[in-house]
Design an enzyme around this catalytic site. Structure first.
Site, PDB file in Angstrom:
ATOM      1  N   ARG A  89       2.824 -23.587   0.116  1.00  0.00           N
ATOM      2  CA  ARG A  89       2.372 -24.981   0.143  1.00  0.00           C
ATOM      3  C   ARG A  89       2.854 -25.705   1.402  1.00  0.00           C
ATOM      4  O   ARG A  89       3.960 -25.470   1.863  1.00  0.00           O
ATOM      5  CB  ARG A  89       2.910 -25.707  -1.098  1.00  0.00           C
ATOM      6  CG  ARG A  89       1.892 -25.761  -2.210  1.00  0.00           C
ATOM      7  CD  ARG A  89       2.447 -26.215  -3.518  1.00  0.00           C
ATOM      8  NE  ARG A  89       3.231 -27.445  -3.483  1.00  0.00           N
ATOM      9  CZ  ARG A  89       3.781 -27.990  -4.567  1.00  0.00           C
ATOM     10  NH1 ARG A  89       3.621 -27.413  -5.748  1.00  0.00           N
ATOM     11  NH2 ARG A  89       4.495 -29.090  -4.482  1.00  0.00           N
ATOM     12  N   ARG A 140      11.372 -34.912  -0.857  1.00  0.00           N
ATOM     13  CA  ARG A 140      10.852 -34.908  -2.237  1.00  0.00           C
ATOM     14  C   ARG A 140      12.004 -35.041  -3.234  1.00  0.00           C
ATOM     15  O   ARG A 140      11.868 -35.723  -4.255  1.00  0.00           O
ATOM     16  CB  ARG A 140      10.050 -33.627  -2.501  1.00  0.00           C
ATOM     17  CG  ARG A 140       8.653 -33.677  -1.894  1.00  0.00           C
ATOM     18  CD  ARG A 140       8.008 -32.311  -1.748  1.00  0.00           C
ATOM     19  NE  ARG A 140       7.897 -31.576  -2.987  1.00  0.00           N
ATOM     20  CZ  ARG A 140       7.716 -30.261  -3.061  1.00  0.00           C
ATOM     21  NH1 ARG A 140       7.607 -29.543  -1.965  1.00  0.00           N
ATOM     22  NH2 ARG A 140       7.632 -29.678  -4.221  1.00  0.00           N
ATOM     23  N   ARG A 162       5.765 -40.039 -13.183  1.00  0.00           N
ATOM     24  CA  ARG A 162       6.833 -39.876 -12.202  1.00  0.00           C
ATOM     25  C   ARG A 162       7.463 -41.207 -11.822  1.00  0.00           C
ATOM     26  O   ARG A 162       8.384 -41.240 -11.008  1.00  0.00           O
ATOM     27  CB  ARG A 162       6.228 -39.274 -10.946  1.00  0.00           C
ATOM     28  CG  ARG A 162       6.673 -37.878 -10.598  1.00  0.00           C
ATOM     29  CD  ARG A 162       5.876 -37.522  -9.381  1.00  0.00           C
ATOM     30  NE  ARG A 162       6.341 -36.417  -8.651  1.00  0.00           N
ATOM     31  CZ  ARG A 162       5.867 -35.178  -8.782  1.00  0.00           C
ATOM     32  NH1 ARG A 162       4.998 -34.899  -9.699  1.00  0.00           N
ATOM     33  NH2 ARG A 162       6.295 -34.238  -7.987  1.00  0.00           N
ATOM     34  N   LYS A 214       8.493 -26.338 -13.496  1.00  0.00           N
ATOM     35  CA  LYS A 214       7.525 -27.006 -14.388  1.00  0.00           C
ATOM     36  C   LYS A 214       6.212 -26.210 -14.472  1.00  0.00           C
ATOM     37  O   LYS A 214       5.722 -25.933 -15.564  1.00  0.00           O
ATOM     38  CB  LYS A 214       7.239 -28.437 -13.898  1.00  0.00           C
ATOM     39  CG  LYS A 214       8.472 -29.330 -13.822  1.00  0.00           C
ATOM     40  CD  LYS A 214       8.124 -30.741 -13.388  1.00  0.00           C
ATOM     41  CE  LYS A 214       7.572 -30.885 -11.985  1.00  0.00           C
ATOM     42  NZ  LYS A 214       8.505 -30.503 -10.900  1.00  0.00           N
ATOM     43  N   ARG A 249       8.643 -19.615  -2.669  1.00  0.00           N
ATOM     44  CA  ARG A 249       7.498 -19.814  -3.565  1.00  0.00           C
ATOM     45  C   ARG A 249       6.173 -19.452  -2.899  1.00  0.00           C
ATOM     46  O   ARG A 249       5.955 -19.739  -1.730  1.00  0.00           O
ATOM     47  CB  ARG A 249       7.428 -21.278  -4.020  1.00  0.00           C
ATOM     48  CG  ARG A 249       6.124 -21.523  -4.774  1.00  0.00           C
ATOM     49  CD  ARG A 249       6.053 -22.768  -5.536  1.00  0.00           C
ATOM     50  NE  ARG A 249       6.429 -23.955  -4.808  1.00  0.00           N
ATOM     51  CZ  ARG A 249       6.587 -25.124  -5.391  1.00  0.00           C
ATOM     52  NH1 ARG A 249       6.439 -25.223  -6.695  1.00  0.00           N
ATOM     53  NH2 ARG A 249       6.921 -26.168  -4.686  1.00  0.00           N
TER      54      ARG A 249
HETATM   55  P1  AP5 Z   1       7.433 -23.980  -9.968  1.00  0.00           P
HETATM   56  O1  AP5 Z   1       7.130 -23.564 -11.369  1.00  0.00           O
HETATM   57  O2  AP5 Z   1       6.339 -23.910  -8.965  1.00  0.00           O
HETATM   58  O3  AP5 Z   1       8.160 -25.404  -9.932  1.00  0.00           O
HETATM   59  P2  AP5 Z   1       7.609 -26.886 -10.148  1.00  0.00           P
HETATM   60  O4  AP5 Z   1       8.625 -27.605 -10.951  1.00  0.00           O
HETATM   61  O5  AP5 Z   1       6.195 -26.843 -10.643  1.00  0.00           O
HETATM   62  O6  AP5 Z   1       7.703 -27.407  -8.653  1.00  0.00           O
HETATM   63  P3  AP5 Z   1       6.735 -28.323  -7.795  1.00  0.00           P
HETATM   64  O7  AP5 Z   1       7.183 -28.194  -6.358  1.00  0.00           O
HETATM   65  O8  AP5 Z   1       5.303 -28.017  -8.110  1.00  0.00           O
HETATM   66  O9  AP5 Z   1       7.113 -29.725  -8.291  1.00  0.00           O
HETATM   67  P4  AP5 Z   1       6.835 -31.041  -7.610  1.00  0.00           P
HETATM   68  O10 AP5 Z   1       7.078 -31.958  -8.741  1.00  0.00           O
HETATM   69  O11 AP5 Z   1       7.604 -31.305  -6.394  1.00  0.00           O
HETATM   70  O12 AP5 Z   1       5.316 -30.882  -7.063  1.00  0.00           O
HETATM   71  P5  AP5 Z   1       3.912 -31.418  -7.553  1.00  0.00           P
HETATM   72  O13 AP5 Z   1       2.902 -30.411  -7.268  1.00  0.00           O
HETATM   73  O14 AP5 Z   1       4.020 -31.971  -8.929  1.00  0.00           O
HETATM   74  O15 AP5 Z   1       8.664 -23.051  -9.494  1.00  0.00           O
HETATM   75  C1  AP5 Z   1       9.180 -23.144  -8.186  1.00  0.00           C
HETATM   76  C2  AP5 Z   1       9.538 -21.729  -7.653  1.00  0.00           C
HETATM   77  O16 AP5 Z   1      10.656 -21.228  -8.376  1.00  0.00           O
HETATM   78  C3  AP5 Z   1       8.429 -20.695  -7.839  1.00  0.00           C
HETATM   79  O17 AP5 Z   1       8.464 -19.835  -6.740  1.00  0.00           O
HETATM   80  C4  AP5 Z   1       8.801 -19.963  -9.138  1.00  0.00           C
HETATM   81  O18 AP5 Z   1       8.318 -18.622  -9.160  1.00  0.00           O
HETATM   82  C5  AP5 Z   1      10.319 -20.019  -9.082  1.00  0.00           C
HETATM   83  N1  AP5 Z   1      10.960 -20.156 -10.394  1.00  0.00           N
HETATM   84  C6  AP5 Z   1      10.545 -20.918 -11.450  1.00  0.00           C
HETATM   85  N2  AP5 Z   1      11.412 -20.828 -12.483  1.00  0.00           N
HETATM   86  C7  AP5 Z   1      12.414 -20.012 -12.065  1.00  0.00           C
HETATM   87  C8  AP5 Z   1      13.611 -19.523 -12.682  1.00  0.00           C
HETATM   88  N3  AP5 Z   1      13.966 -19.882 -13.925  1.00  0.00           N
HETATM   89  N4  AP5 Z   1      14.414 -18.684 -11.956  1.00  0.00           N
HETATM   90  C9  AP5 Z   1      14.062 -18.321 -10.679  1.00  0.00           C
HETATM   91  N5  AP5 Z   1      12.944 -18.734 -10.054  1.00  0.00           N
HETATM   92  C10 AP5 Z   1      12.128 -19.566 -10.734  1.00  0.00           C
HETATM   93  O19 AP5 Z   1       3.718 -32.677  -6.586  1.00  0.00           O
HETATM   94  C11 AP5 Z   1       3.439 -32.502  -5.208  1.00  0.00           C
HETATM   95  C12 AP5 Z   1       3.206 -33.852  -4.562  1.00  0.00           C
HETATM   96  O20 AP5 Z   1       2.050 -34.496  -5.155  1.00  0.00           O
HETATM   97  C13 AP5 Z   1       4.332 -34.891  -4.717  1.00  0.00           C
HETATM   98  O21 AP5 Z   1       5.338 -34.732  -3.727  1.00  0.00           O
HETATM   99  C14 AP5 Z   1       3.560 -36.212  -4.571  1.00  0.00           C
HETATM  100  O22 AP5 Z   1       3.257 -36.476  -3.220  1.00  0.00           O
HETATM  101  C15 AP5 Z   1       2.256 -35.902  -5.285  1.00  0.00           C
HETATM  102  N6  AP5 Z   1       2.319 -36.250  -6.728  1.00  0.00           N
HETATM  103  C16 AP5 Z   1       2.211 -35.377  -7.781  1.00  0.00           C
HETATM  104  N7  AP5 Z   1       2.313 -36.025  -8.952  1.00  0.00           N
HETATM  105  C17 AP5 Z   1       2.480 -37.339  -8.640  1.00  0.00           C
HETATM  106  C18 AP5 Z   1       2.679 -38.500  -9.431  1.00  0.00           C
HETATM  107  N8  AP5 Z   1       2.699 -38.442 -10.780  1.00  0.00           N
HETATM  108  N9  AP5 Z   1       2.837 -39.679  -8.791  1.00  0.00           N
HETATM  109  C19 AP5 Z   1       2.779 -39.754  -7.445  1.00  0.00           C
HETATM  110  N10 AP5 Z   1       2.632 -38.689  -6.643  1.00  0.00           N
HETATM  111  C20 AP5 Z   1       2.485 -37.485  -7.227  1.00  0.00           C
HETATM  112 MG    MG Z   2       4.344 -27.506  -9.857  1.00  0.00          MG
END
Ligand code: AP5
Ligand code: MG
Length: 225
Positions: free
Chosen positions: A165, A176, A93, A18, A132
């Site tokens: 992270r 997660r 979410r 994402k 990552r």
């Molecule tokens: P990346 O682009 O970083 O993936 P992402 O989908 O952004 O993953 P996240 O871990 O950020 O998602 P998440 O939803 O768990 O975390 P968030 O920060 O929102 O890519 C991942 C890796 O793969 C990278 O190394 C990249 O280079 C590689 N990659 C990408 N595309 C690729 C491809 N096509 N091929 C190969 N490699 C590739 O949330 C974190 C925490 O915050 C949650 O657990 C929760 O506690 C809280 N939180 C956030 N939002 C909410 C909400 N709305 N409600 C409640 N709690 C929330």
């Molecule tokens: Mg992200």
């Protein structure tokens, strides 16, 4: 050509890409990237009350409660740079968050242009998370194997330090994933029913995923891609 604001949502499991894709799509669409996880991490870095509350949930791989999350994201969406729309990453979410977003956008006379659902198998997600690296300054995502920076440990964009992270430990990632399946997966049916969901194969090279996302945006009401 319509000047209606474009609100686009990216849904997908942890590490589905994402953040990586959002950085590219925001440039194309010329709208800000609103990532709830990044907002929480910013609060945490600044040791705000909200950040300290959220940090405890994040560390366990659980969702931050809706009452904290919804207020934070709505405040962000009310800032002037979101007048032209926003690319939402990681929000909504839960069904309660989705309903709150629908309500607030409707009150402002806006609507969601497209929901892009990035699908990736679980074993691929675990591999992506373990490699990552994130920029401490701008939040850009890298991968030591699939998307390495030009200089190891240094962000290509702003020279910031790259770090791993805290919630990317394998045990937390499994939690997660479980939370995603239980609380976020139902949103796929919610938006499919509204006829605004596009399914994207996220298990292909980064450029190929971007191409599929662009095609989906072009086919949606979000025509200015
Ligand atoms: P990346 O682009 O970083 O993936 P992402 O989908 O952004 O993953 P996240 O871990 O950020 O998602 P998440 O939803 O768990 O975390 P968030 O920060 O929102 O890519 C991942 C890796 O793969 C990278 O190394 C990249 O280079 C590689 N990659 C990408 N595309 C690729 C491809 N096509 N091929 C190969 N490699 C590739 O949330 C974190 C925490 O915050 C949650 O657990 C929760 O506690 C809280 N939180 C956030 N939002 C909410 C909400 N709305 N409600 C409640 N709690 C929330
Ligand atoms: Mg992200």
């Amino acid at each position: 050509m319509s000047n209606e604001p474009r609100f686009v949502i990216l849904i997908g499991p942890p590490a589905s890409g994402k953040g990586t894709q959002a950085a590219r799509l925001c440039q194309l669409l010329n709208i800000p990237h609103v990532a709830s996880g990044d907002l929480f991490r910013e609060h945490l870095k600044n040791k705000t009350e909200l950040g300290l509350k959220a940090g405890a949930y994040m560390e366990r791989g659980e969702l931050v409660p809706d009452e904290i999350t919804i207020g934070m994201v709505m405040e962000r969406l009310s800032r002037p740079d979101c007048a032209a729309g926003a690319l939402l990453d990681g929000f909504p979410r839960t069904i309660a968050q989705a309903e709150a977003l629908d309500r607030v956008l409707a009150e402002r006379g806006h609507r969601i242009a497209a929901v892009l659902y990035i699908k990736v198998p679980d074993q691929v997600l675990i591999e992506r998370v373990s490699g990552r690296r994130i920029c401490r300054t701008c939040g850009e995502s890298y991968h030591i194997k699939f998307n390495p920076p030009q200089v190891p440990g240094v962000c290509d964009r702003d020279g910031g330090e790259l770090y791993q992270r805290d919630d990317d430990k394998e045990e937390t990632v499994r939690k997660r994933l479980q939370v995603y399946r239980e609380q976020t997966d139902p949103l796929v049916a919610y938006y499919r029913q509204q006829g605004i969901l596009a399914e994207i194969n996220g298990d292909q090279p980064i450029d190929a995923v971007t191409a599929e996302l662009r095609a989906a945006l072009a086919a949606s009401s979000c025509t200015r891609v």
